[in-house]
Design a protein around this motif. Sequence first.
Motif, short mmCIF file in Angstrom:
data_model
loop_
_atom_site.label_atom_id
_atom_site.label_comp_id
_atom_site.label_asym_id
_atom_site.label_seq_id
_atom_site.Cartn_x
_atom_site.Cartn_y
_atom_site.Cartn_z
N MET A 1 73.75 -35.35 40.29
CA MET A 1 72.79 -36.45 40.23
C MET A 1 72.90 -37.34 41.47
SD MET A 1 74.42 -38.72 37.03
CE MET A 1 74.47 -37.51 35.72
N VAL A 2 71.78 -37.91 41.87
CA VAL A 2 71.75 -38.79 43.04
C VAL A 2 72.25 -40.17 42.64
CG1 VAL A 2 70.30 -39.69 44.91
CG2 VAL A 2 69.67 -37.53 43.78
N ASN A 3 73.18 -40.72 43.42
CA ASN A 3 73.77 -42.04 43.14
C ASN A 3 74.52 -42.11 41.81
OD1 ASN A 3 71.86 -42.68 45.31
ND2 ASN A 3 72.57 -44.76 44.95
N GLN B 1 78.80 -37.89 36.59
CA GLN B 1 79.16 -37.92 35.18
C GLN B 1 80.37 -37.01 35.03
OE1 GLN B 1 76.77 -35.98 32.13
NE2 GLN B 1 76.72 -37.88 30.97
N TYR C 1 81.29 -47.00 35.35
CA TYR C 1 80.20 -47.48 34.48
C TYR C 1 80.58 -47.17 33.04
CZ TYR C 1 75.25 -47.75 32.85
OH TYR C 1 74.08 -48.05 32.20
N MET D 1 74.11 -53.76 34.78
CA MET D 1 72.65 -53.66 34.93
C MET D 1 71.97 -55.03 35.02
SD MET D 1 72.29 -50.47 35.25
CE MET D 1 70.52 -50.21 35.22
N PHE E 1 79.79 -42.41 35.50
CA PHE E 1 79.49 -42.62 34.08
C PHE E 1 80.65 -42.11 33.22
CE2 PHE E 1 75.42 -42.49 36.27
CZ PHE E 1 74.89 -43.71 35.86
N MET F 1 69.36 -33.89 39.58
CA MET F 1 68.58 -33.62 38.37
C MET F 1 69.33 -34.12 37.13
SD MET F 1 65.70 -31.86 37.87
CE MET F 1 65.45 -30.21 38.54
N ILE F 2 68.69 -34.99 36.38
CA ILE F 2 69.32 -35.52 35.17
C ILE F 2 68.53 -35.04 33.96
CG2 ILE F 2 69.82 -37.65 33.89
CD1 ILE F 2 70.21 -38.89 36.80
N THR G 1 64.31 -36.37 38.50
CA THR G 1 64.96 -36.33 39.81
C THR G 1 65.21 -37.76 40.32
OG1 THR G 1 62.80 -36.15 40.84
CG2 THR G 1 64.02 -34.10 40.52
N ALA H 1 70.38 -41.87 39.67
CA ALA H 1 71.14 -42.13 38.44
C ALA H 1 71.29 -43.61 38.15
CB ALA H 1 72.52 -41.48 38.55
N LEU I 1 69.04 -44.35 21.35
CA LEU I 1 69.84 -43.45 22.21
C LEU I 1 70.95 -42.85 21.36
CD1 LEU I 1 70.88 -42.35 24.97
CD2 LEU I 1 72.03 -44.55 25.30
N ASP I 2 70.94 -41.55 21.19
CA ASP I 2 71.93 -40.86 20.35
C ASP I 2 72.10 -41.57 19.00
OD1 ASP I 2 72.37 -38.87 22.28
OD2 ASP I 2 73.90 -40.07 23.29
N VAL J 1 70.26 -49.71 30.60
CA VAL J 1 70.83 -48.36 30.66
C VAL J 1 70.43 -47.73 31.99
CG1 VAL J 1 70.80 -46.08 29.60
CG2 VAL J 1 70.67 -48.11 28.15
N ALA J 2 71.42 -47.29 32.76
CA ALA J 2 71.12 -46.54 33.98
C ALA J 2 70.81 -45.09 33.57
CB ALA J 2 72.30 -46.57 34.93
N GLY K 1 71.58 -42.25 34.65
CA GLY K 1 72.70 -41.31 34.60
C GLY K 1 73.48 -41.37 33.29
N HIS K 2 73.44 -42.52 32.63
CA HIS K 2 74.15 -42.72 31.36
C HIS K 2 73.58 -41.83 30.25
CE1 HIS K 2 76.48 -45.13 28.43
NE2 HIS K 2 75.40 -45.18 27.68
N VAL K 3 72.30 -41.45 30.37
CA VAL K 3 71.68 -40.68 29.28
C VAL K 3 71.72 -39.17 29.54
CG1 VAL K 3 70.15 -42.60 28.72
CG2 VAL K 3 69.27 -40.71 30.09
N ALA K 4 72.33 -38.73 30.64
CA ALA K 4 72.42 -37.29 30.91
C ALA K 4 73.06 -36.60 29.71
CB ALA K 4 73.23 -37.05 32.17
N GLY K 5 72.38 -35.62 29.17
CA GLY K 5 72.91 -34.89 28.02
C GLY K 5 72.71 -35.59 26.68
N SER K 6 72.02 -36.72 26.70
CA SER K 6 71.82 -37.49 25.46
C SER K 6 70.42 -37.30 24.89
CB SER K 6 72.04 -38.98 25.73
OG SER K 6 73.40 -39.25 25.92
#
Lengths: 273, 155
Positions: free
Chosen positions: A1-3, A6, A26, A33, A44, B1-2, B14, B17, B50-51, B60-61, B63-68
């Motif tokens: 991921m960009v920036n 995980q 994070y 945020m 993350f 890619m998230i 794209t 994050a 969320l979940d 929420v950023a 990237g925090h939700v990747a896979g959620s």
Amino acid sequence: MVNGYQAASLPAALAILGRDTTIVPYGGGTDLMIEADENATYLFLSKIPELKKISEDAGYIRLGAACTFTEILESELAPPLLKTAVSQIAAPAIRNLGTIGGNICNGSPKADSALIFVATDAKLRLVSHRGERVLPIAEFYLGRKQTALAADELLAEVLMKKDGLGNYYYKKVGAREALAISRVSFAAVLDVAGDKIAGCMTAFGAVSDVIIKRPELDAMLIGKTLAEARTAKAAYLAAYDQAIVPIEGRISAAYRKAVCMNLLRDFLASNGI
Amino acid sequence: MIQFILNGQEVSSTAKANVRLLDVLRQEFALTGVKCGCREGECGACSVILDGRLVNSCMVALGHVAGSTVMTIEGYRATARFAALDKAYAAVSAVQCGFCIPGMLLASECILARNPRPAEAEIRAGIAGNLCRCTGYHAIVEAIGIAAREGKGLW
């Protein structure tokens, strides 16, 4: 991921931080945020099982730093004093995101869960790719928004003593009931064994640059009977009157001082002192 | 890619994050039921589930939700639980300008999912982070109570 990164495990997260210390850990994001930095690269942490665990050993309740406030409230192991404070943080949607690790590491003297950890002399397990160290939380806070956390370190666990925290006092003074940031917060524990005070721990939040903790003053009551403590009360209050020097901000220093002393008196009175 | 699951569909973004989930939902996925109110976690207009938990998507950023799993009002609309809440909100006119209502409905869902027969105090605590500037709380609290009574078996 960009920036963002995980990590699936703690060693993987520590390896990432070890390579690039500009990366920002994070937890739940609720502090980050607010002033979101569009150039920040986040690590993350919410899916690392080691950081989500709540367990106990012989002496301590061990709380994973990435546990959310809601997870603390739902835990059977988390001490009631901690739950009482956490239940008054923000609103459900924020409690579902915010983590104890973020609350501690953000370094704010207004952090409501950090107040409880400071009051009860919790220990912090800090880890990095170089190894780990366990630090009393009092040594973690160095000044306003300054902590002892190294750039390549993560807070992994908070260790709370299992015994002696049952008789507690907690008050948060805010502008309204929900979603209020503390104007003054106070947590205290009085552990009375037989007819003697075995432990007295107090801490004041949202008053000064760091949470106010003065164990040498609380020691004035330890080892005394309640009757002896009543005799020592005036000197104890006078010592705290000197020790609490609030900062002047949106809330006046005089108001904060008056509230602190009222809460301290009420804590003593509620215990017959 | 998230990658994450959005309203039951696997999706990927794209975007960076560190951007807000709120902005990604509105701009990239055109899910405008998520409202932008305060951008600081105070108003609840941007609430999503969320979940399984209510969260403010402004806090929420991505990237925090990747896979959620993320559910917005658009996804929730397709459920029988939504229909029960919709009917109850309409019965007592618990809607004025409507800006807060997507968040209120998702908060209502999370209250009832946890306790199908919540006491009034629990309902009020459950929507404490969702602000209504039309002063409509009483009707909303009533509506959630009606949905709890009439939506038997749904929660």
